[in-house]
Each structure stands twice: as C-alpha cells, then as structure tokens.
Scaffold this motif. Sequence first.
Motif: not given
Length: 135
Positions: A9-11, A71-73, A80-84, A130-131
């Motif tokens: 799992m991603r951390n 979420s980055f808002m 749109p350019n930052l990780p989800k 997903d990526i």
Amino acid sequence: ELLFESTDMRNFQLRFKLVPRNNTESTSINSIINVFKRSMLPRKRVDKVFKVGTEGVQNGFISVPDLCRVSFMKAGEEHPNLPKFKMCAITQVDVNYTPDGTYATYHDGQPVAIELSLNFQETKLVFSEDIEAGF
C-alpha cells in the motif's frame, strides 16, 4: 514474474507549519490536532458498527480507526497536476512544538508555531491503470 514479489500500500506524509495570530486561531489549531489524533486511533465501543444493545458485547470489541480522503485542491476542484489518493488511514501524527528550534509561547502559553506531520497509508492497492487514470 521472477522479479515480482508483492505490492505494498502506498504511504505518504504531509507536513504543515501552523502559526496562530490570535486566540481564535490557537483554539482552532488545537482542535485540528485533536481531530487527527482521535481519527488515527481505534474506539473502545462498537455500538455504531454492530448496533447491539448489550454493554458487554459493545465493550468486548474495538472499532477500526477512521478513514479519510486526502486531496490537493485548486479553485474548489481537485488539482489536476498533483497526486490523487485512494481512501487513507492515518498511521502517525507527530506534533512538534518547537519547529523553529526554540521553545516560545505567547503570554497565554500557546506555542508561537506548531509543526503537524501526518503519515497516511492508502487502504487499496494502486495499479498501473490507476496511474493512467490520474492516481
């Protein structure tokens, strides 16, 4: 196939420097820290999960910690350019009351600055597709 062992799992970690300008902001910062600390930990009672009326059953289990969405808002929408991220669990909350290297407080005892570090772990695996979809 020989090189692939497993997936994890991603951390990830987010770090915030919180600097109150007045009493109201100090109270808000303390509340924010307490929410994260509480959300990271399990609860003693499971009455909201099992809906069982007996005290003994409710106290015999612990419930899982809260999950959160990170979420980055940007302008009210996800950036749109930052990780989800998928749904996450908070795995660690660290509070540094001397982020500038020196202990300093206002006249009421509230620290001049606080650094809040939050570690998260996604609760679902991330796949290559997903990526491509923006995660």
